[in-house]
Design a protein around this motif. Structure first.
Motif, PDB file in Angstrom:
ATOM      1  N   ASN A 431      22.707   4.605 -39.321  1.00 13.61           N
ATOM      2  CA  ASN A 431      21.714   3.588 -38.938  1.00 13.61           C
ATOM      3  C   ASN A 431      21.889   3.158 -37.489  1.00 13.61           C
ATOM      4  OD1 ASN A 431      20.037   3.155 -41.209  1.00 13.61           O
ATOM      5  ND2 ASN A 431      21.681   2.087 -42.258  1.00 13.61           N
ATOM      6  N   LYS A 432      23.147   3.044 -37.052  1.00  6.07           N
ATOM      7  CA  LYS A 432      23.415   2.627 -35.676  1.00  6.07           C
ATOM      8  C   LYS A 432      22.870   3.650 -34.682  1.00  6.07           C
ATOM      9  CE  LYS A 432      27.407   3.356 -33.831  1.00  6.07           C
ATOM     10  NZ  LYS A 432      28.855   3.337 -33.516  1.00  6.07           N
ATOM     11  N   TYR A 433      23.158   4.908 -34.910  1.00 11.12           N
ATOM     12  CA  TYR A 433      22.706   5.933 -33.979  1.00 11.12           C
ATOM     13  C   TYR A 433      21.207   6.190 -34.095  1.00 11.12           C
ATOM     14  CZ  TYR A 433      27.520   7.016 -32.757  1.00 11.12           C
ATOM     15  OH  TYR A 433      28.809   6.932 -32.289  1.00 11.12           O
ATOM     16  N   HIS A 434      20.661   6.014 -35.299  1.00 12.59           N
ATOM     17  CA  HIS A 434      19.214   6.163 -35.466  1.00 12.59           C
ATOM     18  C   HIS A 434      18.479   5.076 -34.689  1.00 12.59           C
ATOM     19  CE1 HIS A 434      15.396   7.059 -37.461  1.00 12.59           C
ATOM     20  NE2 HIS A 434      15.953   8.146 -37.952  1.00 12.59           N
ATOM     21  N   GLY A 439      14.911   3.878 -31.874  1.00  9.80           N
ATOM     22  CA  GLY A 439      14.391   2.520 -31.789  1.00  9.80           C
ATOM     23  C   GLY A 439      14.201   1.820 -33.114  1.00  9.80           C
ATOM     24  N   HIS A 440      14.590   2.442 -34.215  1.00 15.60           N
ATOM     25  CA  HIS A 440      14.486   1.804 -35.531  1.00 15.60           C
ATOM     26  C   HIS A 440      15.528   2.403 -36.453  1.00 15.60           C
ATOM     27  CE1 HIS A 440      12.529   5.404 -37.247  1.00 15.60           C
ATOM     28  NE2 HIS A 440      11.922   5.495 -36.080  1.00 15.60           N
ATOM     29  N   GLY A 441      15.884   1.641 -37.488  1.00 16.71           N
ATOM     30  CA  GLY A 441      16.864   2.114 -38.448  1.00 16.71           C
ATOM     31  C   GLY A 441      16.316   3.259 -39.273  1.00 16.71           C
ATOM     32  N   GLY A 442      17.219   4.031 -39.860  1.00 15.83           N
ATOM     33  CA  GLY A 442      16.782   5.194 -40.623  1.00 15.83           C
ATOM     34  C   GLY A 442      17.439   5.283 -41.978  1.00 15.83           C
ATOM     35  N   PHE A 443      16.765   5.964 -42.895  1.00 14.19           N
ATOM     36  CA  PHE A 443      17.302   6.196 -44.229  1.00 14.19           C
ATOM     37  C   PHE A 443      16.689   7.493 -44.733  1.00 14.19           C
ATOM     38  CE2 PHE A 443      17.797   5.579 -48.811  1.00 14.19           C
ATOM     39  CZ  PHE A 443      19.109   5.131 -48.859  1.00 14.19           C
ATOM     40  N   LEU A 444      17.499   8.400 -45.218  1.00 14.12           N
ATOM     41  CA  LEU A 444      17.017   9.691 -45.696  1.00 14.12           C
ATOM     42  C   LEU A 444      16.467   9.544 -47.110  1.00 14.12           C
ATOM     43  CD1 LEU A 444      19.941  11.945 -44.398  1.00 14.12           C
ATOM     44  CD2 LEU A 444      17.736  11.492 -43.317  1.00 14.12           C
ATOM     45  N   ARG A 445      15.200   9.888 -47.285  1.00 14.62           N
ATOM     46  CA  ARG A 445      14.528   9.708 -48.573  1.00 14.62           C
ATOM     47  C   ARG A 445      14.864  10.879 -49.500  1.00 14.62           C
ATOM     48  NH1 ARG A 445       8.648   8.838 -46.073  1.00 14.62           N
ATOM     49  NH2 ARG A 445       9.580  10.289 -44.569  1.00 14.62           N
ATOM     50  N   LEU A 468      15.024  16.598 -40.023  1.00 16.49           N
ATOM     51  CA  LEU A 468      14.635  17.153 -38.721  1.00 16.49           C
ATOM     52  C   LEU A 468      14.334  16.051 -37.710  1.00 16.49           C
ATOM     53  CD1 LEU A 468      12.333  20.146 -39.744  1.00 16.49           C
ATOM     54  CD2 LEU A 468      14.565  20.266 -38.637  1.00 16.49           C
ATOM     55  N   ASN A 469      13.725  14.985 -38.168  1.00 11.82           N
ATOM     56  CA  ASN A 469      13.414  13.875 -37.258  1.00 11.82           C
ATOM     57  C   ASN A 469      14.638  13.034 -36.912  1.00 11.82           C
ATOM     58  OD1 ASN A 469      10.674  14.506 -37.104  1.00 11.82           O
ATOM     59  ND2 ASN A 469      10.176  13.299 -38.911  1.00 11.82           N
ATOM     60  N   SER A 470      15.742  13.233 -37.659  1.00 13.21           N
ATOM     61  CA  SER A 470      16.969  12.480 -37.401  1.00 13.21           C
ATOM     62  C   SER A 470      18.098  13.391 -36.932  1.00 13.21           C
ATOM     63  CB  SER A 470      17.405  11.732 -38.674  1.00 13.21           C
ATOM     64  OG  SER A 470      16.362  10.960 -39.206  1.00 13.21           O
TER      65      SER A 470
END
Length: 769
Positions: A431-434, A439-445, A468-470
């Motif tokens: 989440n920190k690096y995403h 510019g926003h937090g991330g979570f793999l669905r 791919l986007n992360s």
């Protein structure tokens, strides 16, 4: 002399610098004007209706030197660096004296807006000695306060003008609520009492004048016309606007403001709904009677999930290219083939009675092998097709089952995503690096169940897209110190790290993502364009070409991939594909002699035989040999070059920019008016080439489906739902609107979110100007 040259050089440099600055400023100005123009048309932020970009010129050179934003309400001028922040501080926070100039009930004013800020000459700092103007809900006082917060407006405003506006605002408020001798109201409950006091005064005002001021007086005919338009909008929205919302207090206040009476919601589901339904149905049936023949289209047979409620739409396609809605059928779970066959035949007889030969055929998203084939065998004149949108979509499932590459990528992605999501330290690092990179937090669905990949690859496609986007964030996670600590203890961490460092992993990931995206885009185009049957063979040839290029790009062996495509092609194929491709003048090919001949050379020997068999099946026994002789003549002579070029003439679509056929009805009209010498073959051609190859049509909103499910046991409720769906579908098909309101809203939100990106592109090189 040297001094003179130096001075001249400096002047040239200065002029060049001024020109570059002017060019950058003008680019920013044009970008802001473009964004504002889109916003005024309803495709952007609300505040652009009040903020106008303006170009500031240098008094000496006449060149543009800066871009400002002018408030159209108060003529204040602002920096153009951040329009969104300017709107928030100037408009939303009450700095603009004219933004909320309309009279409001005192209860609608929030306690936080009780203070009017005064201008400061100390660069937006707090001032303990400046005079502060305080306006409370109970009265107005002018005094000095050392603890009041003073927000300075962003605009550069003439102080005397601002004082005049402030005085005007105070006078208006004093007229209604000023208490003599009161400088600063102190309440026992503190600031929390302001809301209660506002409610008290609002109640007093309502008691003194219980009737609200009426809106403009409208005649009875105007009111009836407005009510008709309102009812049409509610029906055609098909569930997006609930009937209960018509009794919402704000909506009733709106009706009162424009001079309309409040309408009870019952009025929209009673006789008015019945009359509208009868009117639309009569128009639809009149159009069907005018047509010589038609095709029935049905979609929605594919069950979305176990126990889920489905809606099957039955539509009538006419030779002139229009589609008319016929009926809706609701069911839950899987439907037997025999039941679907009964529904389809019942629909046909309900349209044309005993003259069933008016129905040329059916296109459906399911039951090709059973129900559609049975009806075709029982009625030799029918051509029953499977939906091409469904065929292309199912191809993704075929690849996921039969290509090992798909299983490998799905397993690797699932392993990676579960490790990142379920390991607390790694998830926080991700989440920190995403946030840092995107510019926003991330979570793999992650897909909910492992077996889903065998039946539906869509959840895995979403997961692949997320990875791919992360990619950059995942690579930084593996390089982080916290990951190295886990690496020594967890063997899965080492496996994931090795996997993300391998080029093969990313190449396979991109390959699967690229292939699925390719097929989805073609399927989406089929859904939007709704191709005719003659376009089926070219569509599959286009798919083969694109997949061959994909294999070459990602170094994939072509054999297994082609095998999957051919298997699906054979399941979907119908002899009418080849026959329509040959008979449609749109696909005639110019030979060396200048003739326009049917593309027999593009068919296989089996497909050529299919053309002969289909044509002899669609005509009577007496006409069979005549039809084949005419087919030979068509094969050798073709069509007059002038007519062929007229049929194949294309124009550029002003919306999409694509080249499209100028007159899609030309193919059929040529057979009916010019090629009259082909008596038997012409009958087959006009009944064949207009057939649709996809069953995509009206899309019902989920809100209405939920409403239907809730009233599934009510006969009256289901009748009303059928009528609303019929009216809405008729309107959408007439406008050729094949998207749902949910899709339009998603597009609108995506556009709104992308507006800042447009601004950033405009300002990226000019931020220092």
């Amino acid at each position: 002399m040297a001094t003179a040259n130096t001075t001249q050089t400096q002047a040239v440099d200065s002029l060049s610098s001024d020109e570059l600055t002017a060019k950058a400023v003008h680019k920013r100005y044009e970008g802001l004007v473009m964004v504002r123009t889109k916003a005024i048309k309803g495709k952007g932020a609300w505040y652009w209706a009040h903020l106008e970009p303006m170009l500031i010129h240098n008094a000496d050179t006449g060149l543009p030197k800066a871009v400002k934003l002018r408030c159209s309400l108060c003529d204040a001028v602002f920096s153009a660096s951040n329009p969104s922040r300017t709107a928030s501080e100037h408009l939303k926070r009450g700095t603009c004296p004219n933004f909320n100039s309309l009279a409001k009930p005192i209860s609608s004013i929030s306690p936080s807006s009780a203070s009017l800020p005064s201008p400061s000459s100390h660069n937006r700092k707090r001032s303990s000695s400046s005079s502060v103007l305080e306006v409370s809900k109970a009265g107005v006082g002018v005094g000095s306060s050392s603890t009041s917060y003073q927000a300075t407006p962003l605009a550069i405003v003439d102080p005397s003008r601002f004082q005049e506006l402030a005085t005007t605002a105070v006078s208006a408020s004093v007229a209604g609520s000023y208490l003599p001798g009161q400088q600063h109201l102190v309440l026992s409950g503190g600031k929390e009492d302001l809301g209660a006091l506002a409610m008290l005064e609002d109640s007093v005002k309502r008691l003194k004048s219980p009737k609200t001021s009426p809106g403009p007086a409208l005649s009875k005919s105007q009111i009836d016309s407005a009510l008709d338009f309102l009812a049409d909008w509610v029906y055609e929205s098909c569930g997006s606007v609930s009937f209960s919302s018509l009794e919402h207090p704000k909506f009733r206040a709106f009706l009162n403001q424009v001079g309309l009476p409040a309408f009870p919601r019952r009025e929209f589901v009673g006789s008015r709904l019945d009359l509208k339904f009868e009117e639309v149905r009569a128009e639809s049936e009149a159009r069907i009677r005018d047509a010589m023949f038609f095709q029935v289209s049905s979609d929605g047979w594919k069950a979305k999930g176990f126990g889920e409620d489905n809606l099957v739409n039955l539509t009538v396609n006419l030779p002139n290219g229009t589609s008319l809605y016929r009926r809706a059928v609701f069911f839950s779970g899987a439907v037997p083939s025999k039941y679907a066959e009964e529904i389809l035949w019942e629909t046909i007889t309900g349209i044309c009675g005993n003259a069933v030969q008016q129905c040329v055929g059916i296109v459906a998203d399911k039951f090709k092998a059973k129900a559609l084939r049975n009806l075709e065998n029982q009625n030799h004149w029918m051509v029953n097709l499977s939906c091409q949108f469904q065929g292309f979509t199912t191809l993704i499932k075929d690849f996921s089952k039969e290509l090992p590459l798909f299983n490998t990528v799905a397993d690797n992605c699932l392993k990676l995503a579960n490790f990142v999501n379920n390991t607390n330290q790694i998830r926080n690092s991700f989440n920190k690096y995403h946030l840092q990179e995107y510019g926003h937090g991330g979570f793999l669905r992650v897909p909910l169940r492992d077996y889903e990949k065998l039946n539906n690859f869509e959840p895995y496609y979403t997961l692949i897209d997320d990875i791919l986007n992360s990619a950059r964030a995942l690579q930084l996670v593996v390089l982080d110190e916290s990951y190295k600590m886990i690496l020594m203890e967890d063997p899965l961490a080492r496996e994931v790290a090795d996997m993300t460092r391998e080029a093969q992993f990313w190449n396979e990931l991109e390959a699967v993502h690229s292939l699925v995206k390719l097929i989805k885009e073609m399927a989406q185009e089929i859904e939007t364009e709704r191709p005719l049957v003659g376009q089926c063979l070219p569509l599959w040839d286009e798919l083969r070409t694109k997949v061959k290029d994909w294999c070459s790009k990602f170094h994939i062996v072509e054999g297994p991939v082609e095998k999957v495509i051919e298997k699906r092609f054979k399941k979907n194929y119908h002899p009418a594909w080849a026959a329509a491709y040959i008979l449609d003048p749109l696909y005639l090919i110019r030979d060396t002699s200048g003739k326009y001949l049917p593309p027999f050379k593009c068919l296989t020997s089996e497909q050529e035989k299919d053309v002969d068999k289909l044509i002899t099946r669609l005509v009577s026994r007496e006409e069979a040999h005549i039809a084949l002789m005419e087919l030979m003549k068509w094969r050798t002579e073709g069509l007059d070059p002038v007519y062929a070029r007229a049929v194949q003439m294309k124009d550029r679509d002003p919306v999409t920019g694509k080249m499209r056929i100028a007159n899609p009805q030309s193919s059929r009209l040529v057979w009916e008016t010019y090629l009259t010498e082909f008596k038997s073959l012409g009958k087959v051609a006009v009944r064949l080439i207009f057939l649709h190859a996809s069953s995509c049509g009206f899309k019902c909103n989920w809100s209405l489906l939920r409403w239907v499910c809730a009233h599934a046991q009510s006969r009256l409720g289901m009748e009303r739902a059928q009528k609303v769906i019929f009216i809405a579908a008729h309107s959408k098909l007439e406008r050729r609107d094949f998207s749902s309101d949910e899709e339009k809203d998603a597009e609108l939100f995506a556009l709104a979110n992308g507006e800042d990106d447009v601004l950033n592109e405009v300002l990226v090189d000019t931020s220092s100007v």
